[in-house]
Design a protein around this motif. Sequence first.
Motif, PDB file in Angstrom:
ATOM      1  N   TYR A  16       0.852  -1.180   0.000  1.00 14.60           N
ATOM      2  CA  TYR A  16       0.000   0.000   0.000  1.00 14.60           C
ATOM      3  C   TYR A  16       0.886   1.227   0.000  1.00 14.60           C
ATOM      4  O   TYR A  16       1.668   1.437   0.938  1.00 14.60           O
ATOM      5  N   ASN A  17       0.781   2.017  -1.057  1.00 12.08           N
ATOM      6  CA  ASN A  17       1.527   3.277  -1.158  1.00 12.08           C
ATOM      7  C   ASN A  17       0.527   4.420  -1.013  1.00 12.08           C
ATOM      8  O   ASN A  17      -0.233   4.696  -1.944  1.00 12.08           O
ATOM      9  N   ALA A  40      -9.762   0.730   4.654  1.00  8.27           N
ATOM     10  CA  ALA A  40     -10.612   1.408   3.667  1.00  8.27           C
ATOM     11  C   ALA A  40     -10.139   1.114   2.249  1.00  8.27           C
ATOM     12  O   ALA A  40     -10.952   0.931   1.335  1.00  8.27           O
ATOM     13  N   ALA A  41      -8.805   1.044   2.050  1.00  8.07           N
ATOM     14  CA  ALA A  41      -8.271   0.763   0.726  1.00  8.07           C
ATOM     15  C   ALA A  41      -8.599  -0.647   0.279  1.00  8.07           C
ATOM     16  O   ALA A  41      -8.699  -0.919  -0.925  1.00  8.07           O
ATOM     17  N   GLY A  57      -7.811   1.710  -6.058  1.00 11.39           N
ATOM     18  CA  GLY A  57      -7.790   0.348  -5.546  1.00 11.39           C
ATOM     19  C   GLY A  57      -6.372  -0.174  -5.513  1.00 11.39           C
ATOM     20  O   GLY A  57      -5.607   0.081  -6.444  1.00 11.39           O
ATOM     21  N   PHE A  58      -6.021  -0.852  -4.443  1.00 15.58           N
ATOM     22  CA  PHE A  58      -4.673  -1.396  -4.334  1.00 15.58           C
ATOM     23  C   PHE A  58      -4.807  -2.919  -4.236  1.00 15.58           C
ATOM     24  O   PHE A  58      -5.302  -3.436  -3.244  1.00 15.58           O
ATOM     25  N   PRO A  59      -4.388  -3.647  -5.268  1.00 17.37           N
ATOM     26  CA  PRO A  59      -4.694  -5.079  -5.317  1.00 17.37           C
ATOM     27  C   PRO A  59      -3.964  -5.927  -4.285  1.00 17.37           C
ATOM     28  O   PRO A  59      -4.290  -7.105  -4.127  1.00 17.37           O
ATOM     29  N   PHE A  60      -2.983  -5.357  -3.580  1.00 20.23           N
ATOM     30  CA  PHE A  60      -2.189  -6.157  -2.655  1.00 20.23           C
ATOM     31  C   PHE A  60      -2.603  -5.969  -1.193  1.00 20.23           C
ATOM     32  O   PHE A  60      -2.085  -6.644  -0.309  1.00 20.23           O
ATOM     33  N   VAL A  61      -3.522  -5.033  -0.928  1.00 24.25           N
ATOM     34  CA  VAL A  61      -3.841  -4.671   0.449  1.00 24.25           C
ATOM     35  C   VAL A  61      -4.616  -5.770   1.167  1.00 24.25           C
ATOM     36  O   VAL A  61      -4.370  -6.055   2.345  1.00 24.25           O
ATOM     37  N   ALA A  62      -5.565  -6.396   0.482  1.00 27.20           N
ATOM     38  CA  ALA A  62      -6.402  -7.400   1.132  1.00 27.20           C
ATOM     39  C   ALA A  62      -5.556  -8.549   1.677  1.00 27.20           C
ATOM     40  O   ALA A  62      -5.786  -9.034   2.794  1.00 27.20           O
ATOM     41  N   ASN A  63      -4.565  -8.960   0.914  1.00 28.96           N
ATOM     42  CA  ASN A  63      -3.683 -10.037   1.358  1.00 28.96           C
ATOM     43  C   ASN A  63      -2.860  -9.613   2.567  1.00 28.96           C
ATOM     44  O   ASN A  63      -2.646 -10.389   3.506  1.00 28.96           O
ATOM     45  N   LEU A  64      -2.422  -8.352   2.578  1.00 30.37           N
ATOM     46  CA  LEU A  64      -1.681  -7.840   3.729  1.00 30.37           C
ATOM     47  C   LEU A  64      -2.567  -7.816   4.969  1.00 30.37           C
ATOM     48  O   LEU A  64      -2.143  -8.238   6.059  1.00 30.37           O
ATOM     49  N   LEU A  65      -3.790  -7.333   4.837  1.00 31.45           N
ATOM     50  CA  LEU A  65      -4.699  -7.294   5.982  1.00 31.45           C
ATOM     51  C   LEU A  65      -5.018  -8.695   6.494  1.00 31.45           C
ATOM     52  O   LEU A  65      -5.107  -8.920   7.708  1.00 31.45           O
TER      53      LEU A  65
END
Length: 226
Positions: free
Chosen positions: A171-172, A219-220, A183-191
């Motif tokens: 997330y940048n 939120a992202a 939309g940041f496609p990598f955030v859900a995996n991080l969360l």
Amino acid sequence: PLPAPTIVVDTLAPGVWAIAGQSHHTIAIEQSNQIVLVESPQSDARALAAIAKSRELRPGKAPTFVINTHHHFDHAGGFRAAVSQGLTVITHQGNRDFYERTVYPRRHTMQPDALAQNPKPLRLMPVGDRYVMRDSLRTIEIYQVPGNPHNGNMLVVYLPAEKILIQADMYNPPAAGAPPPPGFPFVANLLETIQRRGLQVDRVVGIHGRPVPLSELQAAAAPRTP
């Protein structure tokens, strides 16, 4: 000659600093007898400037480790510079072959880099799913983010006392006051990793951009309505 890197130090918490000033940051973390860095990015010049600045943060405590979040060129561009300064590089075990067989032994004869000019043995510490650097002053926890679409060998760094999570590229955040990215496609995996590990995160510190509260990541990651 390239211009000298811009170095700006931001205190994130007592004993935790962002060595910032440009697009890629290095995070410096104080322990009882050393400084641990997260990331030596971009180039020899940027990495060497960040390492030099870290030596000024706590006189008498030298940087001894640098944690490499992942092997992409802009995050590993200062790998050889860190080795030239005698630092031990902590990286995911999936990167071991790349660093040992390709990055470290390659000769730099036409334009000698920092390691060619100051040869040092490679000190590489590969880690797996989890690694903890216990210390009386501050414990540092390192976790893999498995299955991340950006990089499957991604590492994040968690400071339990400060409830800070340090991450790269997942997330940048936009500049303060700017609209959120679409939309940041990598955030859900991080969360999902944060929740599965049971990490109590208040702030997320990126190698890019400004520190943000966990709520901004949430939120992202939320589904967007058309």
